[in-house]
Design an enzyme around this catalytic site. Structure first.
Site, mmCIF file in Angstrom:
data_model
loop_
_atom_site.group_PDB
_atom_site.id
_atom_site.type_symbol
_atom_site.label_atom_id
_atom_site.label_comp_id
_atom_site.label_asym_id
_atom_site.label_seq_id
_atom_site.Cartn_x
_atom_site.Cartn_y
_atom_site.Cartn_z
ATOM 1 N N CYS A 160 58.625 -25.292 26.823
ATOM 2 C CA CYS A 160 59.916 -24.243 26.863
ATOM 3 C C CYS A 160 60.288 -23.672 28.276
ATOM 4 O O CYS A 160 59.241 -23.609 28.906
ATOM 5 C CB CYS A 160 59.631 -23.694 25.748
ATOM 6 S SG CYS A 160 59.587 -24.457 24.025
ATOM 7 N N ARG A 171 60.722 -28.973 32.985
ATOM 8 C CA ARG A 171 59.801 -28.584 31.871
ATOM 9 C C ARG A 171 59.715 -29.464 30.670
ATOM 10 O O ARG A 171 59.005 -29.281 29.771
ATOM 11 C CB ARG A 171 59.790 -27.147 31.491
ATOM 12 C CG ARG A 171 59.689 -26.309 32.807
ATOM 13 C CD ARG A 171 60.025 -24.635 32.547
ATOM 14 N NE ARG A 171 58.964 -24.063 31.465
ATOM 15 C CZ ARG A 171 57.847 -24.000 31.905
ATOM 16 N NH1 ARG A 171 57.249 -24.107 33.120
ATOM 17 N NH2 ARG A 171 56.973 -23.284 31.047
ATOM 18 N N TRP A 202 61.064 -27.088 23.562
ATOM 19 C CA TRP A 202 60.344 -28.433 23.444
ATOM 20 C C TRP A 202 59.634 -28.213 22.310
ATOM 21 O O TRP A 202 58.741 -27.287 21.955
ATOM 22 C CB TRP A 202 59.396 -28.690 24.694
ATOM 23 C CG TRP A 202 58.706 -29.859 24.937
ATOM 24 C CD1 TRP A 202 59.270 -30.960 25.056
ATOM 25 C CD2 TRP A 202 57.392 -30.273 24.439
ATOM 26 N NE1 TRP A 202 58.350 -32.085 25.016
ATOM 27 C CE2 TRP A 202 57.194 -31.633 24.730
ATOM 28 C CE3 TRP A 202 56.209 -29.567 24.240
ATOM 29 C CZ2 TRP A 202 55.859 -32.199 24.585
ATOM 30 C CZ3 TRP A 202 54.981 -29.983 24.057
ATOM 31 C CH2 TRP A 202 54.646 -31.348 24.235
ATOM 32 N N ASN A 219 58.267 -19.017 24.700
ATOM 33 C CA ASN A 219 57.722 -20.259 24.935
ATOM 34 C C ASN A 219 56.180 -20.057 24.760
ATOM 35 O O ASN A 219 55.417 -19.190 24.955
ATOM 36 C CB ASN A 219 57.520 -20.484 26.617
ATOM 37 C CG ASN A 219 56.700 -21.641 27.074
ATOM 38 O OD1 ASN A 219 56.670 -22.619 26.544
ATOM 39 N ND2 ASN A 219 56.490 -21.608 28.392
ATOM 40 N N GLY A 220 55.861 -21.134 24.035
ATOM 41 C CA GLY A 220 54.132 -21.101 23.392
ATOM 42 C C GLY A 220 54.037 -21.494 22.213
ATOM 43 O O GLY A 220 55.116 -21.911 21.447
ATOM 44 N N GLU A 279 44.759 -43.938 36.621
ATOM 45 C CA GLU A 279 45.812 -43.477 37.201
ATOM 46 C C GLU A 279 47.085 -44.264 37.094
ATOM 47 O O GLU A 279 48.153 -43.980 36.697
ATOM 48 C CB GLU A 279 45.758 -42.624 38.453
ATOM 49 C CG GLU A 279 46.788 -41.900 39.071
ATOM 50 C CD GLU A 279 47.575 -41.100 38.375
ATOM 51 O OE1 GLU A 279 46.860 -40.415 37.244
ATOM 52 O OE2 GLU A 279 48.663 -40.544 38.343
ATOM 53 N N LYS A 289 50.414 -43.608 34.960
ATOM 54 C CA LYS A 289 51.882 -43.838 35.754
ATOM 55 C C LYS A 289 52.899 -44.536 34.740
ATOM 56 O O LYS A 289 53.817 -44.371 34.664
ATOM 57 C CB LYS A 289 51.842 -44.192 36.980
ATOM 58 C CG LYS A 289 51.237 -43.153 38.051
ATOM 59 C CD LYS A 289 52.165 -41.887 38.245
ATOM 60 C CE LYS A 289 51.846 -40.744 37.284
ATOM 61 N NZ LYS A 289 50.941 -40.035 37.092
ATOM 62 N N GLU A 312 53.531 -43.609 31.161
ATOM 63 C CA GLU A 312 54.487 -42.435 30.812
ATOM 64 C C GLU A 312 55.751 -42.761 31.286
ATOM 65 O O GLU A 312 56.592 -41.606 30.796
ATOM 66 C CB GLU A 312 53.592 -41.225 31.648
ATOM 67 C CG GLU A 312 53.625 -41.194 32.772
ATOM 68 C CD GLU A 312 52.892 -39.800 33.447
ATOM 69 O OE1 GLU A 312 53.454 -38.818 32.757
ATOM 70 O OE2 GLU A 312 52.412 -39.903 34.459
ATOM 71 N N HIS A 353 32.898 -57.042 26.749
ATOM 72 C CA HIS A 353 32.401 -56.248 26.034
ATOM 73 C C HIS A 353 33.281 -56.128 24.727
ATOM 74 O O HIS A 353 33.160 -54.837 24.246
ATOM 75 C CB HIS A 353 31.495 -54.818 26.343
ATOM 76 C CG HIS A 353 30.502 -55.364 27.309
ATOM 77 N ND1 HIS A 353 29.306 -55.645 26.876
ATOM 78 C CD2 HIS A 353 30.459 -55.082 28.552
ATOM 79 C CE1 HIS A 353 28.519 -55.740 27.912
ATOM 80 N NE2 HIS A 353 29.168 -55.238 29.141
ATOM 81 N N LYS A 378 56.559 -31.416 31.814
ATOM 82 C CA LYS A 378 55.968 -31.183 33.325
ATOM 83 C C LYS A 378 54.642 -30.363 33.174
ATOM 84 O O LYS A 378 53.678 -30.856 33.646
ATOM 85 C CB LYS A 378 56.866 -30.779 34.319
ATOM 86 C CG LYS A 378 56.537 -30.644 35.659
ATOM 87 C CD LYS A 378 55.841 -31.833 36.217
ATOM 88 C CE LYS A 378 55.350 -31.893 37.582
ATOM 89 N NZ LYS A 378 54.608 -33.344 37.876
HETATM 90 C C1 AGP Z 1 50.782 -37.057 35.098
HETATM 91 O O1 AGP Z 1 51.817 -37.712 35.447
HETATM 92 C C2 AGP Z 1 51.179 -36.105 33.617
HETATM 93 N N1 AGP Z 1 52.435 -35.783 33.764
HETATM 94 C C3 AGP Z 1 50.142 -35.374 33.076
HETATM 95 O O2 AGP Z 1 49.084 -36.109 32.585
HETATM 96 C C4 AGP Z 1 49.619 -34.134 33.954
HETATM 97 O O3 AGP Z 1 49.001 -34.684 34.929
HETATM 98 C C5 AGP Z 1 48.823 -33.212 33.106
HETATM 99 O O4 AGP Z 1 49.599 -32.866 31.982
HETATM 100 C C6 AGP Z 1 48.112 -32.079 33.778
HETATM 101 O O5 AGP Z 1 48.969 -31.209 34.249
HETATM 102 P P1 AGP Z 1 48.511 -30.133 35.438
HETATM 103 O O6 AGP Z 1 48.077 -30.825 36.651
HETATM 104 O O7 AGP Z 1 49.894 -29.468 35.817
HETATM 105 O O8 AGP Z 1 47.642 -29.177 34.883
#
Ligand code: AGP
Length: 609
Positions: free
Chosen positions: A2, A27, A74, A100-101, A482, A486, A489, A505, A604
């Site tokens: 949020c 966000r 959110w 927010n939280g 990684e 990418k 997501e 395995h 984010k």
């Molecule tokens: C990565 O592309 C994602 N958005 C997510 O995994 C992110 O890396 C993770 O939430 C950690 O965020 P931070 O680096 O702000 O702690």
């Protein structure tokens, strides 16, 4: 997560708040709302959907108010809906609140308010208990009522509250979730993050955990949990809001992928003197400190965790110190061995990821020395660490982390080298070779960004695939992980990564005709093994993309397409090999018509557990 914004001053609060909410869109949210003090009454307008939806509904009303609060939600408790959107109000409509939280004890508080005080709730949210709590304690002093309410609350929260009986103030609180205050002339603003403020001011107060803030248009007062007023230095923001704009790229993500040469260079070269000696601003770890360290933990989430995997490799190889890497949401619940001989390294782009922040706090509580690698200056993780190593990636707006990741890798290499030199664990020749290779990376990343045709072709052939595999060996496993994250997501393709040696395995049972598989094969000493794994999956019909160093013709005999990275030593390949995987994910997501910068269900900065 949020986003909250609040304004008090001589401008039209409605305009300031909507501008701020738009700057917090990154966000992640599913609804938005605003509460304004209009002629002594509080008007609340809140709707499911984009901020644009809210703006269209407000426009004909022509509100002009000196005081208000706004919110992008959110959803955590209660589905996205108008009713569950913030701001929330008390029953008489005299108090409005944004949050927010997560209020962890909201069920008990809700039952207490309903059973003991006959409160009628309108929403399914945890947040609504807060505004009724404040109402319960309100006796003409909003600040005191907020203090009393907060004492009852457990969890993570940044809140902003206004009351029509006190139209000259906003009260805000920060506990775990981020909160900043923008300082203006005859105006002041609260927000979840700095971009929301930059149109109006670059002077901010960074609010610490547990602090309560009283804003009037004349000034800002900060109090600790014991109601003692405290002084705070003004933090002057140096980066431009424009930096957070797309600068001509179709998406923030593509802009940020292309900013990597600059970010890698800035993160690296600001820490190397004219003799290539490392000077780590913000890190005071001495030789004596290091000699005491007998355990290193690297803890993070998501992409930052994948950077930690490379960090483990670097510290163990350069400094010969054993390292454990863990995802933050697991670390704090598995009774880790931590004491004052532990070095805890937190990696976080936002510096507000609650899982990482909570793990850091647990490590501190147990006596560890905490070093953090953070991109957002002044963020919670940074402020609560003993030492901070800032990545100089610049604001990262796209939900999918790219430039933060490569600068996190550079940070890990520098810290590992610093530890190695401090421990006399590395030869001068090997140190010089690593530094030389690191310094060559920005130009090599740039070279790859200028040759993306092969990647675009591969994306065009495969963007309709529903599944994707990524494999690698050694440090390439971290890159495979990684690349897989990418892709999944932002394109929503069901993608996963696995150590190539693990295929036999179990997982190879899934490989069939047309299986889309990317093999990251940059490690010279493991290449023959990778070639065998490629042959294994090819024999079962897989369509294989190889990622290898320039000049490796062998892989062309086995893989369907090869993406080359500029030649370099094995140790630093992740900074290069991740770039084509970022671009592949981006182009496939664009071809699939996905919302690349704001993927569904994602935020984010994940400021809830
Ligand atoms: C990565 O592309 C994602 N958005 C997510 O995994 C992110 O890396 C993770 O939430 C950690 O965020 P931070 O680096 O702000 O702690």
């Amino acid at each position: 997560m949020c986003g909250i914004v609040g304004y008090i001053g001589n401008k039209n609060a409605c305009e300031v708040i909507l501008n701020g909410l738009n700057k917090l869109e990154y966000r992640g949210y599913d609804s938005s709302g605003i509460a304004l003090n209009i002629n002594g009454k509080i008007e609340v307008h809140k709707y499911k959907g984009r901020i644009k939806n809210l703006e269209e509904k407000l426009a004909p009303l022509g509100f002009n108010s000196p005081l208000g609060i706004g919110h992008t939600r959110w959803a955590t408790h209660g589905a996205p809906s108008d009713k569950n959107a913030h701001p929330h109000s008390n029953m008489s409509g005299t108090i409005a609140l944004v949050h927010n939280g997560i209020i962890e004890n909201y069920i008990q508080l809700r039952e207490w308010l309903i059973n003991e005080h006959h409160v009628q709730f309108e929403s399914e949210t945890d947040t609504e208990v807060v505004v009724h709590l404040i109402d319960h304690y309100y006796e003409g002093d909003l600040l005191e009522a907020v203090f009393k309410a907060v004492e009852k609350m457990k969890g993570a929260f940044a809140i902003g509250a206004i009351c029509c009986d006190e139209p000259d103030k906003i009260v805000a609180v920060r506990k775990d979730s981020p909160l900043v205050v923008g300082l203006g002339k005859d105006e002041n603003i609260i927000a979840s993050d700095i971009p929301a403020l930059l149109k109006y001011t670059r002077d901010v107060y960074l609010i610490n955990n547990g602090e309560v803030v009283l804003l009037t248009k004349e000034g800002v007062r900060i109090f600790n949990e014991s109601r003692e007023e405290i002084k705070r230095d003004v933090f002057h923001v140096t980066w431009d809001a424009e930096a957070a704009e797309k600068e001509g790229y179709d998406h923030f993500m593509l802009k940020e992928i292309n900013e990597q040469p600059r970010g890698v260079d800035a993160t690296l070269n600001r820490r190397l003197d004219d003799y290539n000696r490392i000077t780590l601003d913000g890190i005071q770890i001495t030789k004596e400190d290091l000699e005491k360290i007998n355990k290193v933990y690297i803890v993070a989430c998501g992409t930052a965790y994948h950077a930690g995997l490379v960090g483990k490799f670097a510290i163990e190889k350069f400094a010969q110190i054993p390292v454990d890497v863990d995802i933050a949401s697991e670390f704090r619940y598995r009774e880790p061995f931590i004491d004052n001989q532990t070095l805890f390294i937190a990696i976080s782009q936002s510096g507000e990821t609650l899982d990482t922040l909570a793990a850091l706090r647990e490590a501190k509580r147990r006596g560890a020395r905490v070093l953090s690698i953070v991109n957002v200056v002044g963020s919670s993780v940074a402020r609560e660490s003993d030492d901070v190593f800032y990545t100089w990636a610049g604001p990262e707006i796209a939900v999918a982390s790219t430039k933060a990741y490569t600068t996190q890798l550079i940070s890990m290499y520098l810290i590992a080298l610093h530890m190695a030199v401090t421990k006399d664990a590395i030869s001068q020749d090997y140190y010089d070779l690593i530094v030389k290779e690191l310094k060559a990376l920005p130009a090599k990343v740039q070279k790859m960004l200028e040759n993306t045709d092969t990647i675009k072709e591969i994306a065009k052939i495969n963007y309709e695939k529903q599944h994707a595999f990524f494999i690698g060996r050694g440090i390439d496993v971290a890159v495979a992980l990684e690349g897989s994250l990418k892709l999944k997501e932002i394109s929503y393709i069901n993608s996963f990564a696995i150590a190539a040696g693990e295929l036999k395995h179990g997982t190879i049972a899934l490989v069939e005709e047309g299986t889309f598989l990317t093999a990251v094969a940059t490690q010279d000493h493991l290449f023959e093994k990778m070639l065998s794994n490629i042959q294994e999956v090819k024999a079962r019909g897989a369509y294989v993309i190889g990622v290898a160093k320039e000049g490796n013709k062998e892989i062309e005999k086995q893989a369907d397409r090869v993406i080359y990275i500029p030649d370099c030593i094995d140790e630093v390949t992740p900074v290069l090999s991740v770039v084509p995987l970022q671009l592949l994910a981006y182009y496939m997501a664009v071809l699939r018509g996905c919302d690349v910068d704001k993927p569904k269900n994602l935020a984010k900065s994940v400021t809830v557990e």
